[in-house]
Enzyme design. Structure first.
Site, PDB file in Angstrom:
ATOM      1  N   THR A 145      43.616 -67.296  13.325  1.00 50.72           N
ATOM      2  CA  THR A 145      44.472 -67.691  12.208  1.00 50.72           C
ATOM      3  C   THR A 145      44.440 -69.203  12.111  1.00 50.72           C
ATOM      4  O   THR A 145      44.474 -69.894  13.137  1.00 50.72           O
ATOM      5  CB  THR A 145      45.922 -67.215  12.417  1.00 50.72           C
ATOM      6  OG1 THR A 145      45.930 -65.794  12.412  1.00 50.72           O
ATOM      7  CG2 THR A 145      46.840 -67.706  11.301  1.00 50.72           C
TER       8      THR A 145
ATOM      9  N   PHE B 212      46.267 -72.627  10.496  1.00 45.96           N
ATOM     10  CA  PHE B 212      47.578 -73.083  10.046  1.00 45.96           C
ATOM     11  C   PHE B 212      47.443 -74.413   9.336  1.00 45.96           C
ATOM     12  O   PHE B 212      46.581 -75.218   9.688  1.00 45.96           O
ATOM     13  CB  PHE B 212      48.511 -73.269  11.251  1.00 45.96           C
ATOM     14  CG  PHE B 212      48.802 -71.995  11.996  1.00 45.96           C
ATOM     15  CD1 PHE B 212      49.985 -71.311  11.789  1.00 45.96           C
ATOM     16  CD2 PHE B 212      47.887 -71.474  12.902  1.00 45.96           C
ATOM     17  CE1 PHE B 212      50.261 -70.132  12.468  1.00 45.96           C
ATOM     18  CE2 PHE B 212      48.143 -70.293  13.586  1.00 45.96           C
ATOM     19  CZ  PHE B 212      49.329 -69.610  13.372  1.00 45.96           C
TER      20      PHE B 212
END
Ligand code: PEP
Ligand code: MN
Length: 639
Positions: free
Chosen positions: A535, A537
């Site tokens: 992921t 960010f």
């Protein structure tokens, strides 16, 4: 021995315990941990431990079984983070130290320093005293070399390290360096260790040519017993019967040492192999093995190097290696350490509270409970000590940054399996004062988490964020098919919920950190279906604070949002401008515009170009689009 103190112990009782130990000839060190405070007592004297166990405020006394005491994991469970200048080594960081084998001239060290710093090295190395096998080989420039090394470190904002070979040089060297290096040949030069340890300066302790791990840790113990707790161990290859390489890199020593000591361990692929072509593959294996970093020899003209030319990387090779390491870091849950201006900022602002607009401390907002993946991203961008502000929703996190309750926000923007996190993009679009200043990617490792003592077969319900559940489909429909999967607000929140329920038939899917934070047990780790689960960010803040974060690293990415006029070819025209100005597009996403049914905003991420050309490109984009906004510029974390 380790003296575990009672939680209710008062200061007077603690002093009495310390005084008693000192009166019996022990050196005493207090270690404040998350769960307990302990005293470590070391010395040559013998004592019946029951004499200590009966003192007021003492919960337990445990002898340390290993011959090394202060260096032992038994004494201190948490990883030690060593501070070298403004660079930290240990924990979740990968630190790369680079430079030539020896400082040969002012120009040489200046040039190499510039190049390794540009590629991402954070500490500069360079020998001024060279312990050579032959007395006729180049012995180093001595103090003159130290002066050049310091000058290069200051010019390129890097702490410096160099080898010390004689106790008589120790005090003089303090004027020039940030970390001592004890070379392999001097690992058991105990008089040197004592003299260096006394200074309290960090020490990079190379493993001896034929030293066992225990002998190496005993050398670290000498340093620590003499007064420093800032020791970094460095595996640099050992003597074996193998002749193909200069030494044999003992890769397995890395996890072994990490189990035995709290001190950070790094490795030196240059001296381990003696061959330039072996340095890159060994560097990657060192990172994969879990080391905290590397020390690598780099030379701008290795053919002419005074020493160790054949093992020195060309600057271009080092640059490529740094990119490969950066790509590997998230796989092993680490982050490549940069010269940490963002962190310096945290320290400065917490010292000068008046500079902060409305918050009393510099907080960093994220969505979720403590232990959320976002919080791990924060720890990597800022520091383990970053002051985080958990928010219930994404919108709350944006609002906290907008209002100044938090200086920064760290929000997920895209997952390699689940795709774009639309809410983050939509919120960015609706907060014109906020801007993207950074990016961080982390690997997502999911765990099945239950109450301590529970077991997989007992689980009937499992809670997690829908994405968390979706990413563990194989496990949920396979081994855990007897359980019902239930969606929850966020992953770490699901752990908190199960902890509160206290029901051993319930479990959650979340990070290992979340399990620890909520005192829960990992029933099974690595349950994600696809291990390439990352992921990324965004770091956001108010526009007026953006320059501080952005100045920490070279900006090479830009995020923009725009809408187009309602006529044929309008999107094409925009893309044509990007093409004309050399803006290499990395991502294109369309989102419905709230309140304008069937109209779309386009989000683009692109590589950044030179400032002047970018200004012209922006002008053209503004003229062509119905609306256009730069969401932010930042240093990309994907390579
Ligand atoms: C060095 O780092 O330049 C060096 C001499 O290393 P070692 O002590 O490991 O041989
Ligand atoms: Mn060398």
């Amino acid at each position: 021995m380790i003296i575990i103190l009672k939680q209710q112990i008062n200061d007077a009782q603690k002093s009495a315990v310390k005084d008693f130990l000192k009166s019996r000839g022990f050196k005493v060190k207090e270690i404040v941990g998350q769960e307990e405070t302990v005293l470590g007592a070391v010395g040559t004297n013998r004592i019946d431990i029951r004499e200590v166990a009966v003192l007021d405020g003492v919960a337990n006394v445990i002898p340390i079984s290993k011959p090394y005491k202060l260096a032992s994991r038994e004494l201190k469970k948490a990883d030690t983070v060593v501070q070298v200048g403004k660079v930290k080594i240990g924990g979740q960081r990968i630190v790369v130290i680079a430079g030539p084998c020896a400082v040969e001239s002012r120009d040489q060290i200046m040039e190499i320093a510039r190049q390794v710093r540009e590629s991402g090295a954070v500490i500069l190395r360079g020998g001024a005293f060279k312990p050579r096998t032959s007395p006729y080989a180049f012995q180093g420039l001595g103090e003159e070399g130290l002066r050049y090394l310091r000058e290069a470190g200051d010019a390129f904002d890097m702490p410096v390290t160099t080898e010390v070979v004689s106790p008589r040089d120790v005090d003089m060297m303090l004027n020039y360096i940030d970390m001592f290096q004890i070379g392999a040949r001097n690992m058991q030069n105990f008089e040197l260790l004592k003299e260096v340890g006394r200074t309290g300066l960090p020490v990079l302790l190379k493993r001896g040519l034929a030293a066992t791990i225990e002998e190496w840790l005993m050398a670290a113990e000498y340093l620590m017993a003499s007064g420093t707790d800032q020791v970094i161990l460095c595996e640099r290859g050992i003597r074996t019967y193998e002749q193909a390489t200069r030494n044999t890199l003992d890769i397995s020593a890395i996890p072994v040492v990490q189990k035995l000591t709290h001190l950070p361990v790094i490795a030196d692929p240059s001296h381990a192999t003696g061959l330039r072509d072996m340095v890159a593959p060994m560097s990657l294996s060192i990172v994969a093995a879990g080391a905290s970093g590397l020390i690598v020899e780099v030379h701008n003209n290795p053919e002419k190097a005074f020493s160790d030319g054949p093992q020195s990387l060309y600057p271009q090779q080092f640059d490529k290696l740094m990119r490969d390491i950066q790509a590997l870091c998230p796989v092993v849950g680490k982050s490549l350490e940069r010269i940490p201006r963002a962190r310096a900022e945290v320290e400065i602002w917490t010292d000068q509270k008046s500079l902060i607009p409305s918050a009393t401390t510099l907080k960093i907002a994220f969505q979720g409970e403590r232990g959320a993946y976002s919080e791990q991203a924060i720890a990597m961008v800022f520091d383990e000590q970053a002051d985080t502000l958990p928010c219930r929703t994404f919108a709350d996190a944006f609002e906290a940054v907008q209002k100044g309750d938090a200086r920064y926000g760290v929000l997920p923007v895209e997952n390699t399996l689940g795709g774009t996190i639309n809410e983050t993009l939509d919120l960015l679009n609706s907060y014109p004062d906020l801007t993207v200043v950074g990016e961080k990617q982390i690997r997502i490792l999911h765990n099945l988490i239950g109450l301590p003592g529970s077991s997989i077969s007992a689980i009937k319900k499992v809670y997690s964020h829908p994405q968390g559940l979706a990413q563990c489909t194989d496990f949920l429909t396979g081994e855990l098919r007897h359980a019902e999967a239930l969606p929850f607000f966020d992953t770490a929140g699901a752990v908190a919920y199960v902890a509160k329920l206290g029901d051993p038939s319930c479990a959650a899917i979340a990070s290992a950190v979340a399990a620890k934070v909520h005192g829960m047990e990992i029933l099974r780790d690595g349950i994600e279906t696809d291990s390439s689960n990352f992921t990324r960010f965004y770091v956001i803040c108010r526009e007026e604070h953006a320059h501080v974060f952005r100045s920490a690293m070279p900006v090479d990415r830009v995020a923009m949002v725009f809408s187009v006029k309602d006529r044929p070819g309008s999107l094409f025209e925009v893309l044509q401008i990007l093409s004309e100005y050399g803006l290499n597009m990395k991502k294109l996403e369309s989102r419905p515009i709230p309140g304008k049914p069937w109209e779309y905003a386009f989000f683009i991420e692109s590589e950044m170009i030179g400032e002047e050309t970018f200004a012209k490109a922006t002008e053209a984009l503004v003229a062509t689009c119905a609306s256009f906004r730069i969401l932010g510029t930042f240093h990309g974390d994907r390579r």
